[in-house]
Design a protein around this motif. Sequence first.
Motif, PDB file in Angstrom:
ATOM      1  N   ILE A  76      59.686  83.884  44.667  1.00  0.00           N
ATOM      2  CA  ILE A  76      60.327  84.956  45.439  1.00  0.00           C
ATOM      3  C   ILE A  76      60.066  84.753  46.934  1.00  0.00           C
ATOM      4  CG2 ILE A  76      60.426  87.447  45.804  1.00  0.00           C
ATOM      5  CD1 ILE A  76      59.585  87.793  42.897  1.00  0.00           C
ATOM      6  N   ARG A  77      58.868  84.337  47.267  1.00  0.00           N
ATOM      7  CA  ARG A  77      58.535  84.064  48.670  1.00  0.00           C
ATOM      8  C   ARG A  77      59.401  82.927  49.208  1.00  0.00           C
ATOM      9  NH1 ARG A  77      54.254  84.829  52.267  1.00  0.00           N
ATOM     10  NH2 ARG A  77      53.917  83.088  53.677  1.00  0.00           N
ATOM     11  N   THR A  78      59.613  81.909  48.394  1.00  0.00           N
ATOM     12  CA  THR A  78      60.457  80.782  48.810  1.00  0.00           C
ATOM     13  C   THR A  78      61.886  81.232  49.069  1.00  0.00           C
ATOM     14  OG1 THR A  78      59.072  79.365  47.443  1.00  0.00           O
ATOM     15  CG2 THR A  78      61.150  78.442  48.188  1.00  0.00           C
ATOM     16  N   VAL A  79      62.381  82.134  48.235  1.00  0.00           N
ATOM     17  CA  VAL A  79      63.744  82.652  48.413  1.00  0.00           C
ATOM     18  C   VAL A  79      63.837  83.443  49.717  1.00  0.00           C
ATOM     19  CG1 VAL A  79      65.435  84.281  47.481  1.00  0.00           C
ATOM     20  CG2 VAL A  79      64.300  82.664  45.961  1.00  0.00           C
ATOM     21  N   PHE A  80      62.846  84.279  50.001  1.00  0.00           N
ATOM     22  CA  PHE A  80      62.871  85.078  51.233  1.00  0.00           C
ATOM     23  C   PHE A  80      62.689  84.240  52.487  1.00  0.00           C
ATOM     24  CE2 PHE A  80      62.001  88.863  48.564  1.00  0.00           C
ATOM     25  CZ  PHE A  80      63.053  89.635  49.014  1.00  0.00           C
ATOM     26  N   LEU A 134      68.168  84.309  55.439  1.00  0.00           N
ATOM     27  CA  LEU A 134      68.501  84.440  56.850  1.00  0.00           C
ATOM     28  C   LEU A 134      69.990  84.708  57.036  1.00  0.00           C
ATOM     29  CD1 LEU A 134      67.382  84.177  59.793  1.00  0.00           C
ATOM     30  CD2 LEU A 134      68.069  81.795  59.676  1.00  0.00           C
ATOM     31  N   TYR A 135      70.837  83.971  56.338  1.00  0.00           N
ATOM     32  CA  TYR A 135      72.289  84.160  56.445  1.00  0.00           C
ATOM     33  C   TYR A 135      72.723  85.505  55.889  1.00  0.00           C
ATOM     34  CZ  TYR A 135      72.254  79.153  57.420  1.00  0.00           C
ATOM     35  OH  TYR A 135      72.004  77.917  57.954  1.00  0.00           O
ATOM     36  N   LEU A 136      72.112  85.933  54.790  1.00  0.00           N
ATOM     37  CA  LEU A 136      72.421  87.242  54.231  1.00  0.00           C
ATOM     38  C   LEU A 136      72.025  88.344  55.207  1.00  0.00           C
ATOM     39  CD1 LEU A 136      73.341  89.048  51.866  1.00  0.00           C
ATOM     40  CD2 LEU A 136      70.993  88.931  51.023  1.00  0.00           C
ATOM     41  N   ALA A 184      67.819  93.331  58.930  1.00  0.00           N
ATOM     42  CA  ALA A 184      66.828  93.012  59.966  1.00  0.00           C
ATOM     43  C   ALA A 184      65.539  92.500  59.345  1.00  0.00           C
ATOM     44  CB  ALA A 184      66.558  94.247  60.824  1.00  0.00           C
ATOM     45  N   LEU A 185      65.132  93.099  58.251  1.00  0.00           N
ATOM     46  CA  LEU A 185      63.906  92.667  57.578  1.00  0.00           C
ATOM     47  C   LEU A 185      64.053  91.256  57.009  1.00  0.00           C
ATOM     48  CD1 LEU A 185      61.131  93.927  56.973  1.00  0.00           C
ATOM     49  CD2 LEU A 185      62.024  94.511  54.720  1.00  0.00           C
ATOM     50  N   LEU A 186      65.209  90.956  56.437  1.00  0.00           N
ATOM     51  CA  LEU A 186      65.435  89.608  55.900  1.00  0.00           C
ATOM     52  C   LEU A 186      65.407  88.557  57.004  1.00  0.00           C
ATOM     53  CD1 LEU A 186      68.236  90.260  53.259  1.00  0.00           C
ATOM     54  CD2 LEU A 186      65.845  89.660  52.822  1.00  0.00           C
ATOM     55  N   TRP A 190      60.673  84.413  61.602  1.00  0.00           N
ATOM     56  CA  TRP A 190      59.439  84.481  62.369  1.00  0.00           C
ATOM     57  C   TRP A 190      58.296  83.605  61.895  1.00  0.00           C
ATOM     58  CZ3 TRP A 190      57.611  89.466  65.090  1.00  0.00           C
ATOM     59  CH2 TRP A 190      58.622  89.941  65.928  1.00  0.00           C
ATOM     60  N   PRO A 191      58.138  83.240  60.630  1.00  0.00           N
ATOM     61  CA  PRO A 191      56.938  82.490  60.216  1.00  0.00           C
ATOM     62  C   PRO A 191      56.632  81.212  60.993  1.00  0.00           C
ATOM     63  CG  PRO A 191      58.015  83.339  58.294  1.00  0.00           C
ATOM     64  CD  PRO A 191      58.917  83.642  59.458  1.00  0.00           C
TER      65      PRO A 191
END
Length: 168
Positions: A21-25, A31-33, A65-67, A73-74
């Motif tokens: 799930i972390r990899t997907v986010f 980012l595109y979504l 915005a959260l996505l 940012w990482p």
Amino acid sequence: MYIFILLNLLMAFVLKNDNIIRTVFLSDYALYLGESLLVVILIATGIKFRQINYKLRYDLFAVGALLIWFAYWPPFFRQDSPLFYIYPLYFALITALFALVFIKKPEQIKRDERAWLQWLSDTGRFNPFIIMVCVAISLFLPQQFMLFPLTVSLLVMRFALACCLDNE
């Protein structure tokens, strides 16, 4: 803003571990979504498109915005920075707090209070389009890392004001 709260809680607790799930986010798809949601809702708010309920617009904009924030940012921060676990908790807490404490049904608000809130909304001091643009700009300024939670907090306050007035 239930989707926003749930996504924040997911990010704070589930994404702390290295999993799929972390990899997907962190992927470009998230980012595109997020960018798509941001642009569509920003345009819908700018042209005052009434077919999408204002509550859903705020929620989808905050999710977008959260996505973007979590995918973009990482690289600017060290790995496992507490920033990515504290901000989602803060966002969930502030949104839930405003939803539970400050949002009242229009019938429960006194007439003079409602008039003052309507004046505050109409003067443009809390213009939702301007606040949304500020959130979008703050996403691309990771050096100013406190700007993003500040603008999201303003967005949540504006959402509470819109819910109290039951309009945008």
